[in-house]
Every structure is written in structure tokens, then in C-alpha cells.
Design an enzyme around this catalytic site. Structure first.
Site, PDB file in Angstrom:
ATOM      1  N   ARG A  21       0.161  20.759  29.915  1.00 56.87           N
ATOM      2  CA  ARG A  21      -1.254  20.403  29.736  1.00 56.87           C
ATOM      3  C   ARG A  21      -2.060  21.682  29.441  1.00 56.87           C
ATOM      4  O   ARG A  21      -2.401  21.962  28.300  1.00 56.87           O
ATOM      5  CB  ARG A  21      -1.794  19.699  31.005  1.00 56.87           C
ATOM      6  CG  ARG A  21      -3.074  18.901  30.782  1.00 56.87           C
ATOM      7  CD  ARG A  21      -4.345  19.708  30.729  1.00 56.87           C
ATOM      8  NE  ARG A  21      -4.634  20.455  31.958  1.00 56.87           N
ATOM      9  CZ  ARG A  21      -5.660  21.271  32.101  1.00 56.87           C
ATOM     10  NH1 ARG A  21      -6.504  21.464  31.085  1.00 56.87           N
ATOM     11  NH2 ARG A  21      -5.844  21.950  33.209  1.00 56.87           N
ATOM     12  N   CYS A 246      -7.475  32.334  26.352  1.00 52.73           N
ATOM     13  CA  CYS A 246      -8.860  32.404  26.794  1.00 52.73           C
ATOM     14  C   CYS A 246      -9.725  32.067  25.580  1.00 52.73           C
ATOM     15  O   CYS A 246      -9.615  32.732  24.553  1.00 52.73           O
ATOM     16  CB  CYS A 246      -9.176  33.805  27.304  1.00 52.73           C
ATOM     17  SG  CYS A 246     -10.872  33.994  27.875  1.00 52.73           S
TER      18      CYS A 246
END
Lengths: 318, 318
Positions: A21, A246
């Protein structure tokens, strides 16, 4: 050795694999459904006892996980492994329940601006929405776990008051959730913040099982694990190969790497029940499928006692 | 925060920058002498108080450092910063002394097979050779520091008995050395080994100042620093940008990254006296000069309170 397990009293750790996920959700390469199913099957076989398997979100928002129901249907389930799925709202909870997940995970940010940006909602409205999720889950007999994004800091606001985290954790406990994760969304956790927040939430919401979810964005992910272990936290989330990233810094890493974490725990004499070599295999497969070098180190260097023949290479002096 | 400095009693740490030597010595890109001098000048300006500036080894063995004397001559010296240089033997010590280094560093492996491969010598013969180095250094009034390679394990032999490390440390103390480094040559250190070896050497050679030199080959370099801090060790060696590598595994990383280490220490409230942003600048410059992405994380992500505007990027759900 003078002592088998210094630095912590923790003897057993549950490592949750979030690769299927969190690890791949933002990856530009779509992972074929059959491959996702294969990875999850192999994770179960390796001994992982909790897996964040997918997310029942809008396929438009996260195309990578548009196949959530198919993935859940295709996996060879094991009663020993909890398959958790993220849901953003009641609609997601209904789909997750229909797909037979073992655990539903909801999430809200401890920072108002991050929650607004991420979910287009205030923290209070998010929490209010979870009541309906909890009702749906309760009716289906599925436990709920709550993640708290930006638990250690917000990329827009900076420091996040510990009170924000405590307030959400208390709400989670009041709604009967079984556990909570401290989400280190953009890698702003530090050892002193780990201590502060773990202790504060333990005091305010003692019934919630605590999970630490660190990112290695600034290189200190496993140092934060050492801090968590020192506080007695025995549940951590990580991603195979260190997949993930990120959104603010293209080259920065995301989740801490599962194999590197397992290696650290194993070398510290802490049991996880997970086969590291099988996890390395999954990470190497993920690297091939995603088509880029992953940040995991163990998958490149091997275990410390994987020796080399003396004639293998020249060495550097010094 | 509930406490400023948890997990260690250490309040000040000396970080040695080894980038100009260990970081680049095996790099295929030759760094021009003027650039090496510029880096060292900038390290001094950033507040680094000990630098492994170069190595007086055979130019054939390490062509990168063939300009050792020129580098030493070109640097703008500061009385606040110790410039150390590695020497393999008496001839190197003479050259180092002529070049005016502040400290001479000798090295031997704690593993016989690694020492044989690296220096073509037994451990005993290496130690015997250091007596002449110590004499030369003593005559020149230069203190000697001793590194112990493969302190935590050997890539050929596997585990290295702690007694091997202790024996060398005692020899170093007997020869009047001022300090010793535990070299984690191929990244085999673990928190329990750190505790064991730091305590054993402290007991056997209490006069030697201890330095920990970790590699991040298996991803747990800074976790080992946490272990070292817990033992009260206040000296660490690191390399800007995480330069360096592992001769056995082409893609693996080498030294722990200086900026990432400084960030961890700073966030733990531990003083180093070093300007992190200036160190990031040097690391970014090294990345440009060496022409490849370095493993340092902070140089990509920035400090934790380097915030982002809310309209900067899309965020990922969850």
C-alpha cells in the site's frame, strides 16, 4: 557477548509490511494485480503477521490501488496474518468490509493544514466521519486501527503540538479502535519526539496498542526505532526495499526498509518470526518490477555473515 | 518535550570528517588537488575539529591520494582543527611528518586474513612496524592514533573475536597512542557488538580515547551510533554525503553520512559545534564533482523545519 539484548526490554516485535500500500501507492509504475497478489502471498509465507495490503480510496486519487478488491480476492489468506486496508471514509469502509479485510485503517493528520491538503477536511470533521466507519466495521465484526499522519511534524506548519496527537489518540480510543500508528509522514521524527509522544499517548489512551511508522527521509529512521525500542514499543511498520518516497522531495526516501529493520532487530536478539532472506527476495523482485534502485541496503550487501572469498576483489588500503 | 536528551548521558560529540580520505580514496573520479584543499578549508570553516585529510600511502595503491603532500601544503590551517593523515608504514610516517600533519593514524585489521589481504602482513608484524612509526612521530612531536579495521567482523572470516580487538588496543596503549578507532570496515557492526567491544576495550586500555567509525553498508549505521551514545562514546567518524563504498558490493554504501549524523545529534540536543548547512553544501559539491548520487539523505530532504508551501505539490492519500 557481554549481554544478549542491550538497549531495550522488548523481546518480540511485530513488523507490519506496508509495501503493497504505502510503498507503491505513489509509484509511477503500475504493478500488475497478479504481482501484488504474489507479493502478499510471499509476505505471508515469509511470516509477516500484519500486512497493509491495499487501500479502498478513489481510483482517481490513487490509480495504483484501483484493484483493491481484486487483490483481496486473489490473496491466499492465512489465519495467522492480518490483512489491513486503508479507508478514507464510509464508502471505502463498505467496500473494504465486502472484500473481507481483517482490519480497517483510518487516518487523519495531526496538522490542520496537512489534513486540509490531504483530505480536504478539518481534523474534527475527519474524526466525525470515522464514527460511521466504526459503525460499519463494527457491524461487520472488523476491528479498526487509526493512523495519525504528521505525528512528528508537518511539512507546511513545522512542529506539531503533542496535544494534537494526544487528542486524536483519545478519540480513537473512545471509538473503540484496537490500535494507533504514529505516522512520520515526511520523516520529521527524532528520538526525543519519539519518547515524548509515545509516553504522552500511553498516558492518555492506555488501551490503544501503539505502532511506530517511521520514514527514512532524513536518514535517521532506524535511530528512531532504537528510541522506540527504548520506550518499550514493540510494533513497527516498514516497507520492503524501502519503497515509497516523499511527495515534497523527489529524490528523498520514504518508509524505513523492512529487511534493514528486520536485520537490526534480529542482530539485537529480538524475535519477529519473519524470514529475512524471503523478504530480501520480495524486495529484489519489487526493484525489478518498479525499474529503479530501491534504498534498502541489506538487499545489496546481504547478511553480515554472508562471507566473501579472499580472492574476490582488491581491497582498498586503510 | 518531556526531556531534552533521552537515551544518552553524552552532551558533546566530536565528529571527525573522513571524506577527504576514506570517502574518496577508492572513487574512480580523481578529485583535483585544488578541490580537495577547498573542501578541507570549508570543513574547517564549518567547525569540524578533526579531519582525516589524506593518506601517505603508495600512489600506485591509491592514486586518488597521490597528492597528499600538496594537499597538506595548500590547506589554510587552523589551530582549532586537527588534520590527521593515514600512514601504512615508517616511510609514510616520514612523509606525513615532513608535511606537518597534526596527527598520524596507523591501522591494522583485527582479522588475520583481512590484514593479509589489505596489508600483506600478519597482525603481529603490523604492530611491530608501528613501533618505528611511533618513534618517528615521537621525534617530530606528532601524536599517533590507531585504527582497528574489521573491529566488528571480517568479510572473509565472519565474526572476529573481541579478544583480537582488545589485544590490538592494548598494544596501541602500550605504544603511547592517544586514541583508537573501531573500524567497521564492511558494515558488520551491530548494537550488541558495539556494547561488548566498547566496554571490553575501555576495561583493557582505559587510557585510549575511543572513536566509533561505522559504515552504513547494511542500513543500521546510525542505530549503531545510538548504541555508542548509550555506552557514553562521544567521538564518531563520518563522511560527507556518505561518500565511500564497500569493495565487495558495488552498490552498497560505505561510511555513515556526516550531515545525517550531525542532524541526529543536533536533534538529540548533543553539541558538535559544526554548521550542518555548510556541511550540506560540501556534500552537494562532492556529489557534483564525483558525478553520482550520494547516499546522504539530509542533502536531499533538508532540515526538518525547512517547510514547504501548501501549493507546492500534490500529496498522496494516506
Amino acid at each position: 557477548m557481554t549481554e544478549v539484548r542491550p538497549y531495550t526490554s522488548v523481546g518480540t516485535v511485530e513488523v507490519t509490511e506496508v509495501g503493497p500500500r504505502d510503498g507503491i501507492q505513489a509509484d509511477p509504475t503500475f504493478v500488475p494485480t497478479a504481482r501484488k497478489i504474489d507479493w502478499i502471498n510471499r509476505l505471508i509465507d515469509a511470516g509477516v503477521r500484519r500486512i497493509e495490503a491495499t487501500s479502498f480510496v478513489s481510483p482517481r486519487a490513487v490509480p495504483q490501488l484501483a484493484d483493491a478488491a481484486e487483490v483481496m480476492k486473489g490473496v491466499k489468506r492465512s489465519k495467522d496474518t492480518v490483512l489491513a486496508a486503508l479507508v478514507p471514509n464510509a464508502r471505502g469502509a463498505i467496500r473494504a468490509a465486502e472484500s473481507g479485510v481483517d482490519q480497517i485503517v483510518v487516518f487523519v493528520s495531526a496538522s490542520e493544514s496537512h489534513n486540509l491538503k490531504n483530505l480536504n477536511s478539518t481534523i474534527d470533521d475527519s474524526l466525525k466521519g470515522f464514527e460511521e466507519v466504526a459503525r460499519i466495521a463494527g457491524d461487520a465484526g472488523i476491528p479498526v486501527h487509526g493512523a495519525i499522519a504528521t505525528s512528528f511534524g508537518c511539512p507546511f506548519e513545522g512542529n506539531v503540538p503533542v496535544e494534537n496527537v494526544v487528542r486524536i489518540a483519545k478519540a480513537y480510543q473512545d471509538m473503540g479502535f484496537v490500535g494507533m500508528s504514529f505516522g512520520d509522514t515526511t520523516g520529521m521524527a527524532t528520538p526525543p519526539l519519539v519518547r515524548e509522544r509515545v509516553q504522552a499517548v500511553r498516558a492518555a489512551a492506555p488501551k490503544l496498542s501503539q505502532v511506530l511508522h517511521f520514514h527514512n527521509t532524513r536518514g535517521i529512521g532506524l535511530a528512531n526505532v532504537m528510541a522506540g525500542l527504548a520506550e518499550g514499543v514493540d510494533r513497527y511498520e516498514a516497507s520492503f526495499g524501502g519503497t515509497g518516497g516523499c511527495p515534497f522531495v523527489p529524490k528523498a526516501t520514504g518508509n524505513i526498509c523492512t529487511e534493514d529493520l528486520l536485520y537490526l532487530l534480529d542482530e539485537m536478539g529480538i524475535e519477529t518470526g519473519i524470514d529475512i532472506r524471503k523478504m530480501i527476495d520480495v524486495a529484489c523482485d519489487a526493484e525489478a518490477v518498479l525499474g529503479r534502485q530501491l534504498p534498502g541496503q541489506l538487499m545489496k550487501a546481504g547478511l553480515r555473515l554472508d562471507l566473501h572469498p579472499m580472492d574476490s576483489v582488491r581491497t582498498a588500503t586503510g
